[in-house]
Write an enzyme that holds these catalytic residues in place. Structure first.
Site, PDB file in Angstrom:
ATOM      1  N   LYS A  57       0.830  -1.208   0.000  1.00 15.95           N
ATOM      2  CA  LYS A  57       0.000   0.000   0.000  1.00 15.95           C
ATOM      3  C   LYS A  57       0.861   1.254   0.000  1.00 15.95           C
ATOM      4  CE  LYS A  57      -4.219  -1.929   0.954  1.00 15.95           C
ATOM      5  NZ  LYS A  57      -4.992  -2.685   1.895  1.00 15.95           N
TER       6      LYS A  57
ATOM      7  N   LYS B  78      -4.284 -11.178  -6.379  1.00 14.61           N
ATOM      8  CA  LYS B  78      -5.422 -11.471  -5.491  1.00 14.61           C
ATOM      9  C   LYS B  78      -6.653 -10.659  -5.902  1.00 14.61           C
ATOM     10  CE  LYS B  78      -5.825  -9.316  -1.671  1.00 14.61           C
ATOM     11  NZ  LYS B  78      -5.763  -8.674  -0.356  1.00 14.61           N
TER      12      LYS B  78
ATOM     13  N   LYS C  50     -10.799  -5.632  -3.057  1.00 11.12           N
ATOM     14  CA  LYS C  50     -11.904  -4.676  -3.136  1.00 11.12           C
ATOM     15  C   LYS C  50     -11.593  -3.510  -4.068  1.00 11.12           C
ATOM     16  CE  LYS C  50     -12.909  -5.551   1.723  1.00 11.12           C
ATOM     17  NZ  LYS C  50     -12.180  -5.173   2.930  1.00 11.12           N
TER      18      LYS C  50
HETATM   19  P1  TYM Z   1     -10.254  -7.490   4.706  1.00 12.36           P
HETATM   20  O1  TYM Z   1     -11.393  -6.583   4.937  1.00 12.36           O
HETATM   21  O2  TYM Z   1      -9.233  -7.072   3.704  1.00 12.36           O
HETATM   22  O3  TYM Z   1     -10.784  -8.908   4.261  1.00 12.36           O
HETATM   23  C1  TYM Z   1     -11.784  -9.596   5.003  1.00 12.36           C
HETATM   24  C2  TYM Z   1     -11.535 -11.093   4.962  1.00 12.36           C
HETATM   25  O4  TYM Z   1     -11.587 -11.558   3.603  1.00 12.36           O
HETATM   26  C3  TYM Z   1     -10.388 -12.277   3.291  1.00 12.36           C
HETATM   27  N1  TYM Z   1     -10.066 -12.059   1.856  1.00 12.36           N
HETATM   28  C4  TYM Z   1      -9.938 -13.043   0.971  1.00 12.36           C
HETATM   29  N2  TYM Z   1     -10.065 -14.378   1.073  1.00 12.36           N
HETATM   30  C5  TYM Z   1      -9.869 -15.108  -0.050  1.00 12.36           C
HETATM   31  N3  TYM Z   1      -9.562 -14.566  -1.260  1.00 12.36           N
HETATM   32  C6  TYM Z   1      -9.432 -13.234  -1.406  1.00 12.36           C
HETATM   33  N4  TYM Z   1      -9.142 -12.718  -2.601  1.00 12.36           N
HETATM   34  C7  TYM Z   1      -9.629 -12.415  -0.263  1.00 12.36           C
HETATM   35  N5  TYM Z   1      -9.574 -11.066  -0.048  1.00 12.36           N
HETATM   36  C8  TYM Z   1      -9.841 -10.887   1.256  1.00 12.36           C
HETATM   37  C9  TYM Z   1      -9.335 -11.648   4.201  1.00 12.36           C
HETATM   38  O5  TYM Z   1      -8.207 -12.481   4.371  1.00 12.36           O
HETATM   39  C10 TYM Z   1     -10.128 -11.457   5.467  1.00 12.36           C
HETATM   40  O6  TYM Z   1     -10.198 -12.653   6.220  1.00 12.36           O
HETATM   41  N6  TYM Z   1      -7.236  -6.540   8.533  1.00 12.36           N
HETATM   42  C11 TYM Z   1      -8.433  -7.277   8.159  1.00 12.36           C
HETATM   43  C12 TYM Z   1      -9.612  -6.989   9.066  1.00 12.36           C
HETATM   44  C13 TYM Z   1      -9.299  -7.173  10.512  1.00 12.36           C
HETATM   45  C14 TYM Z   1      -9.206  -8.419  11.192  1.00 12.36           C
HETATM   46  C15 TYM Z   1      -8.897  -8.079  12.541  1.00 12.36           C
HETATM   47  C16 TYM Z   1      -9.349  -9.748  10.782  1.00 12.36           C
HETATM   48  C17 TYM Z   1      -9.062  -6.185  11.415  1.00 12.36           C
HETATM   49  N7  TYM Z   1      -8.831  -6.732  12.634  1.00 12.36           N
HETATM   50  C18 TYM Z   1      -8.720  -9.091  13.514  1.00 12.36           C
HETATM   51  C19 TYM Z   1      -9.163 -10.756  11.770  1.00 12.36           C
HETATM   52  C20 TYM Z   1      -8.857 -10.403  13.104  1.00 12.36           C
HETATM   53  C21 TYM Z   1      -8.805  -6.906   6.743  1.00 12.36           C
HETATM   54  O7  TYM Z   1      -8.522  -5.806   6.297  1.00 12.36           O
HETATM   55  O8  TYM Z   1      -9.539  -7.832   6.079  1.00 12.36           O
END
Ligand code: TYM
Length: 329
Positions: free
Chosen positions: A111, A194, A197
């Site tokens: 990022k 990957k 979003k």
């Molecule tokens: P975030 O919002 O980017 O993604 C949410 C969840 O979706 C999974 N994910 C994917 N899985 C498979 N294929 C993909 N292409 C894909 N893109 C996203 C992510 O791995 C995630 O599980 N930092 C985290 C949010 C967070 C969090 C936490 C998670 C904040 N605090 C504590 C667990 C525990 C995030 O930005 O996820």
């Protein structure tokens, strides 16, 4: 009963990757423990975001959780910013992760590389500290996430080890848990990247119409040849579609290869598109019902109270451990 915790950041529109790698799995495992699922809205502020978009996305994630079958009577569903212990815990924990470690995080590197080097927010750098706080506040042992979040859970483990080494057995050691198939869904336009979003071309958004979803699958980049075979190196496009199909239909790669033996990519893509539509049609209908019902605010209000009750106890424990003076003895 083990505590299970995960969250989703309300930036951009949720994708099929988020659904397969996270949401669908949450609904499957929720009753295996005491489950906490939140909307990581404070994390969303680490990159510029429009305020209206942030607030709408936050509501939507809650609605998607409910649409996926998450049961708010069992699973505590809440907004991170409504439980102030998250911020307070991050202020304490930031002293136990080091700048060298934080600067090696893949997400930070990806990022920040694209940004003006003089305008990288402290929050983006300290992102894993806030995330570690999210996890330890609920004594979570199990942290179901997609592959891209594994590194953040690993650094949380390092922090827990360091903290407990210094203060005794205060924090619970968490572990990342990933779905066997679908922990990393790739972009449909570039299957070596990957699905994220922020990639409108290669994404299937949960908010897309079913016809658009179908069209995106049918025009997904595939590879030379015509054999439906799982081979990430040489056939990343087909392997990604096989992952999507396998995750939704609960089929192994072997089974999929047999099913499509002698058939071409066209037939296979049609089957993948059917599987996506079959899964998304009822899910999207439930999402619309939830939004219309006004249930979101009620769930988030109740969730905030339940989450706070747990988080405040852990924060107290941490404050005492590090020696912050207790005026309520
Ligand atoms: P975030 O919002 O980017 O993604 C949410 C969840 O979706 C999974 N994910 C994917 N899985 C498979 N294929 C993909 N292409 C894909 N893109 C996203 C992510 O791995 C995630 O599980 N930092 C985290 C949010 C967070 C969090 C936490 C998670 C904040 N605090 C504590 C667990 C525990 C995030 O930005 O996820």
């Amino acid at each position: 009963m083990d505590k299970i915790l995960s969250g989703i950041k309300p930036t951009g529109k949720l994708t099929l990757g988020n659904y397969i790698g996270a949401i669908k799995n949450f609904s499957k495992i929720q009753y295996e423990g005491e489950t906490f699922l939140f909307i990581a809205d404070l994390h969303a502020l680490t990159l510029p975001i429009d305020p209206v978009e942030l607030s709408n996305n936050s509501r939507d994630i809650c609605a998607y959780y409910l649409a996926a079958g998450l049961d708010p009577k069992h699973t505590t569903i809440f907004l991170q910013s409504t439980v102030c212990e998250h911020s307070e815990m991050a202020i304490i924990l930031q002293n136990y992760l080091y700048m060298g470690e934080l600067s090696r995080m893949t997400q930070f590197k990806d990022k920040s590389q694209k940004m003006d080097q003089n305008a990288i927010g402290l929050g983006l750098f300290a992102y894993p500290v806030l995330m570690a706080g999210d996890i330890v506040l609920y004594d979570a042992k199990r942290v179901p996430v997609g592959e891209d979040q594994g590194q953040h859970v690993e650094i949380t483990r390092d922090l827990v080890k360091r903290f407990n080494h210094r203060y005794g057995d205060v924090l619970v050691m968490p572990k990342a848990e990933m779905v066997k198939v679908g922990a990393r869904i790739m972009s449909l336009s570039d299957p070596t990247k990957k699905m994220s979003k922020s990639d409108p071309k290669g994404d299937i958004f949960l908010s897309d119409d079913l016809a658009v979803m179908r069209k995106k699958i049918m025009s997904a980049v595939t590879d030379t040849g015509h054999e439906v075979k799982y081979d990430v190196e040489n056939k990343p496009g087909i392997s990604n579609l096989m992952t999507i199909y396998g995750a939704l239909k609960n089929k192994s790669f072997d089974e999929i290869e047999k099913e499509f033996e002698g058939k071409g990519y066209g037939d296979f893509k049609r089957a993948v598109a059917d599987a996506v539509v079959e899964e998304m049609e009822p899910f999207k209908a439930r999402y619309n019902e939830v939004i219309a019902s006004g249930l979101v605010d009620q769930v988030l209000q109740e969730g905030a109270i339940r989450a706070k009750a747990v988080a405040s106890k852990t924060l107290e424990r941490v404050k005492r451990a590090v020696g912050l003076y207790n005026i309520n003895k």
